[in-house]
Design an enzyme around this catalytic site. Structure first.
Site, PDB file in Angstrom:
ATOM      1  N   SER A  45       5.292  53.992 -52.194  1.00 13.15           N
ATOM      2  CA  SER A  45       5.949  55.294 -52.105  1.00 13.15           C
ATOM      3  C   SER A  45       5.878  55.877 -50.698  1.00 13.15           C
ATOM      4  CB  SER A  45       5.315  56.280 -53.096  1.00 13.15           C
ATOM      5  OG  SER A  45       5.559  55.891 -54.427  1.00 13.15           O
ATOM      6  N   CYS A 241       6.920  59.640 -61.413  1.00 13.34           N
ATOM      7  CA  CYS A 241       7.215  59.906 -60.001  1.00 13.34           C
ATOM      8  C   CYS A 241       8.713  59.763 -59.703  1.00 13.34           C
ATOM      9  CB  CYS A 241       6.362  59.000 -59.113  1.00 13.34           C
ATOM     10  SG  CYS A 241       6.191  59.593 -57.416  1.00 13.34           S
ATOM     11  N   GLN A 245      12.260  61.531 -61.548  1.00 13.94           N
ATOM     12  CA  GLN A 245      13.406  62.142 -60.878  1.00 13.94           C
ATOM     13  C   GLN A 245      14.713  61.437 -61.247  1.00 13.94           C
ATOM     14  OE1 GLN A 245      12.119  61.776 -56.810  1.00 13.94           O
ATOM     15  NE2 GLN A 245      10.201  62.840 -57.263  1.00 13.94           N
ATOM     16  N   TYR A 284      10.032  64.674 -53.026  1.00 13.02           N
ATOM     17  CA  TYR A 284      11.169  65.225 -53.765  1.00 13.02           C
ATOM     18  C   TYR A 284      10.684  65.645 -55.148  1.00 13.02           C
ATOM     19  CZ  TYR A 284      14.262  63.278 -50.187  1.00 13.02           C
ATOM     20  OH  TYR A 284      14.883  62.994 -48.999  1.00 13.02           O
ATOM     21  N   HIS A 324       0.897  60.638 -61.143  1.00 10.19           N
ATOM     22  CA  HIS A 324       0.566  59.233 -61.359  1.00 10.19           C
ATOM     23  C   HIS A 324      -0.514  59.111 -62.434  1.00 10.19           C
ATOM     24  CE1 HIS A 324       2.591  57.286 -57.795  1.00 10.19           C
ATOM     25  NE2 HIS A 324       2.749  58.583 -57.555  1.00 10.19           N
ATOM     26  N   GLU A 326      -1.681  56.552 -63.901  1.00  8.06           N
ATOM     27  CA  GLU A 326      -2.522  55.355 -63.785  1.00  8.06           C
ATOM     28  C   GLU A 326      -3.710  55.570 -62.844  1.00  8.06           C
ATOM     29  OE1 GLU A 326      -0.150  55.279 -60.150  1.00  8.06           O
ATOM     30  OE2 GLU A 326       0.261  55.776 -62.240  1.00  8.06           O
TER      31      GLU A 326
END
Length: 349
Positions: A45, A241, A245, A284, A324, A326
């Site tokens: 990311s 994440c 979106q 974002y 996140h 995880e």
């Protein structure tokens, strides 16, 4: 060796070079995490971004390569305050050599907190790490690049966990830990972001879209959004994440660039009257107002600034989160998300 951090507002900072000898550019972002720097810099990311560690102590413990979130360092460059105090040590030298091998330039001795404060006041800023104190002719906006193409798998991969339930996992830049956690629920058909989705022949019980870099409304994401929109009427769809979106966009919502994003492991999220401490890495977010004209409802928000953290379809088994799940900052606050997926698709063991 001296090295320079040059920002689009005309400011320049002199520091010390380490890592790769070359130069780099990208959007300057910061993380507030105090540990986990190997996991952070290998998170896809961060593609297209130069990362500031707001916490000054970096490279002060050994790298455990089993904790890498991908097969290489993904950040475009690194900005640190006093990594130099560790670079001559065993751990610091390991970190320095790791950056060299991955061809990632870094600059040290920078007043990182002053730059973080600048970003928090003025918003996202573009910059260069250069070996000469010379401003570039222009500052490229790396968010205009198809960053997902740089981090997505190039070919199909089957992750066989021994579970009879199967999930179509669209790789837009996933972390390894996300694959491992989801693999506890189902076997995974992991496909590239530009797969021929509408001609897939194998069976799957659900669709999952993970994290990834860049602008969710980038033209390269059109096919994924069209696929989600159509298949949501047939199978459960979930994501995290960037996946969150993309699901929002496919359902008629909109996304927006945040002032400076969320990157850290201490974000408090409110979902169903319960607070969870979560890990974040995104620039974002889902536009809250745009969801009013869709069949998606907002079921979770960031306590600090109200950022949309969870959305759920009012009729279909479609839901996703911005954080996140995880990661374990809580330490296991997000594990319920995977239980929710398991409950949705059933137990296939």
């Amino acid at each position: 060796m001296k090295r320079y951090l040059l920002l689009e507002d005309g400011s320049s900072y002199e520091g010390y070079a380490y890592g790769f000898k070359g130069e780099t550019n990208g959007e300057i972002v910061f993380t507030t995490s105090m540990s986990g720097y190997l996991e952070t810099i290998t998170d896809p990311s961060y593609a297209g971004e130069i990362l500031i560690f707001a916490f000054p102590e970096i490279a002060n413990y050994p790298l455990n390569m089993e904790h890498m979130e991908s097969d290489k360092v993904q950040v475009a460059g690194l900005i640190t305050k006093d990594a130099h105090s560790m670079l001559s040590s065993e751990y610091g030298n390991q970190f320095n050599e790791f950056l060299k091998v991955n061809k990632v330039p870094a600059i040290d001795g920078i007043d990182t907190r002053s730059i973080v404060e600048k970003i928090r006041k003025a918003g996202a800023i573009k910059g260069y790490i250069r070996n000469k104190n010379e401003m570039p002719d222009e500052f490229e906006d790396t968010m205009d690049i198809n960053l997902v193409s740089k981090v997505s798998r190039k070919k199909y991969q089957y992750y066989n966990s021994g579970n009879k339930k199967e999930i179509l996992f669209i790789d837009v830049g996933t972390k390894n830990s996300l694959i491992k956690e989801l693999g506890k629920i189902a076997s995974l058909h992991i496909v590239p972001y530009n797969c021929d989705f509408f001609n897939i022949k194998f069976h799957y019980d659900a669709i999952f879209i993970p994290n990834g870099p860049g602008n969710p409304d980038h033209p390269s994401m059109v096919l994924i959004k069209e696929f989600i929109k159509e298949k949501a009427n047939e199978v459960p769809v979930t994501g995290v994440c960037l996946g969150n979106q993309l699901i929002a966009l496919s359902m008629g919502g909109k996304t927006e660039k945040m002032k400076y994003g969320h990157r850290g492991v201490n974000h408090a999220v409110l979902i169903n009257n319960r607070v969870y401490i979560t890990s974040h890495n995104h620039g974002y977010a889902v536009n809250s107002e745009s969801m009013k004209n869709t069949k998606m409802e907002i079921t979770g928000r960031d306590i600090n600034d109200g950022t949309v953290e969870m959305i759920r379809h009012k009729e279909l088994p479609v839901f996703s989160v911005q954080f996140h799940p995880e990661a374990y900052p809580g330490p296991y606050d997000g594990s319920w998300f995977f239980n929710e997926i398991k409950k949705t698709i059933g137990d296939g063991i």
